[in-house]
Design a protein around this motif. Structure first.
Motif: not given
Ligand code: GDD
Ligand code: MG
Length: 353
Positions: A10, A81, A86, A173-174, A192, A252, A273
């Motif tokens: 991320g 990658e 994602n 989701e969101k 989640n 998600d 988070d």
């Molecule tokens: N390898 C890799 N490649 N990792 C990724 C990628 C990618 O393209 N995109 C995101 N990540 C990693 C991020 O570094 C993070 O550790 C994790 O995957 C989740 O990605 P986020 O982009 O932070 O997701 P979010 O916070 O919007 O949403 C997710 O987490 C929430 C809780 O923190 C979802 O699972 C939600 O449902 C959840 O509530």
């Protein structure tokens, strides 16, 4: 035993200017001496598990390798990658890699950028989820929600499955803020956590059913054998051209919202988070005035603020609810109640080039 999969790809935009493209938040020591990635790895110590698999952007390979080495994991594979697509494809790559030699482990999928205060409770909850994952449930870990946060997934709890978990009735989701508020009022929704426990083959099967183009692209992108022969580090490189054919979609949306095989195990482990500066203020060590001060700062008549001074002296007088983050080449001053908009600001900066 468990196969940890650490998602570290991320960008952590909302923590600008500490989090940068070349140095995103999971690699930063935001909550102690070690980085969030390293704290994620440490959290596994004592749990019966295989060598963790880290998945991140190629750009950060040496950062990741060095931080793993510092945790005594110099031989742990790092899947690279060429560009992030994602989490649905990232987890698919991990599942395909893990099943290469006919194995079919339980993948403990973890975000590299979360804070968890209670490691014991975290590990106990993971162990509690194992039976359900063995029964092919895609297990999520649910957090009791405290506010209508729109950045999270919401899980409606269904029928109990054994004594530790529940079937998921609905996964959203969101949602927008009105929907999130109604879920909180309803009382049977959990957040989640973004961590999952899934049998590799079960995940691949659900992905095949709900988002087959992700699976196809990942199959074509993954090399036949493990690490590249001429690397001294255990990097696993992809066929970049094949990988870019994967849709850019999170697990998600791609799987959890659509599958009938989702389960949830509640987790009460002080999860956070570390998404924004206000989250860091909340979980940080507040002094008597409610200030979280990192580095060299002088605060006079300051309340409920976070000051991160980097390597320079920062002084504040007579302010409240402020975020001040100074780095050598950029300074952020923001209201603690407007920190979600940092993302927009960073977008604007990108457009300026
Ligand atoms: N390898 C890799 N490649 N990792 C990724 C990628 C990618 O393209 N995109 C995101 N990540 C990693 C991020 O570094 C993070 O550790 C994790 O995957 C989740 O990605 P986020 O982009 O932070 O997701 P979010 O916070 O919007 O949403 C997710 O987490 C929430 C809780 O923190 C979802 O699972 C939600 O449902 C959840 O509530
Ligand atoms: Mg996140």
């Amino acid at each position: 035993s468990l196969q940890p999969v650490i998602l570290a790809g991320g960008s952590g935009t909302r923590l600008w200017p500490a989090s940068r493209q070349l140095h995103p938040k999971q690699f930063l020591p935001l909550l102690g001496k070690e980085s969030l990635l390293q704290q994620t790895l440490r959290r596994l110590e004592g749990l019966d598990h295989e060598t963790p698999l880290v998945i991140c952007n190629e750009e950060h390979r040496f950062l990741a390798a060095e931080q793993l080495r510092q945790c005594g994991l110099e031989n742990a594979p790092i899947l690279l990658e060429p560009e992030g697509r994602n989490t649905a494809p990232a987890i698919a790559l991990a599942a395909l890699h893990a099943t290469h030699e006919g194995n079919d482990p339980l993948l403990l999928v973890l975000a590299a950028d979360h804070a968890i205060a209670n490691t014991t409770a975290f590990q106990t909850t993971v162990v509690n989820a194992v039976v359900l994952a063995q029964e092919e449930w895609l297990v999520t870990f649910g957090i009791v929600p405290t506010k209508p946060e729109t950045g999270y997934g919401y899980i409606q709890q269904g029928e109990p499955l054994g004594s530790k978990g529940y079937a998921v009735r609905r996964f959203v989701e969101k949602p927008d803020v009105a929907t999130a508020t109604s879920y909180l009022e309803q009382g049977d929704y959990l957040w989640n956590s973004g961590m999952f426990l899934v049998r590799a083959s079960a995940y691949l099967r659900e992905l095949e059913q709900h988002e087959p183009s992700v699976l196809q692209a990942c199959r074509e992108a993954l090399p036949e054998s493990g690490a590249g022969a001429d690397d001294i580090y255990p990097f696993i490189r992809l066929n970049g051209e094949a990988f870019t054919h994967s849709p850019d979609i999170s697990v998600d949306y791609a799987v959890m919202e659509r599958t009938g095989k989702a389960a949830v195990v509640p987790m009460d482990a002080g999860w956070s988070d570390v998404g924004s500066w206000s989250a860091l203020w909340e979980i940080g060590e507040q002094d008597a005035s409610g200030n979280v001060i990192r580095g060299d700062a002088l605060a006079d008549d300051v309340q409920d603020s976070l000051i991160d001074s980097g390597r320079q002296l920062v002084t504040c007088i007579g302010v409240k609810d402020l975020i001040v983050v100074a780095t050598p080449d950029a300074v952020l001053v923001a209201s603690r109640h407007h920190v979600q908009e940092v993302r927009r600001l960073v977008d604007e900066l990108k457009n300026r080039g």
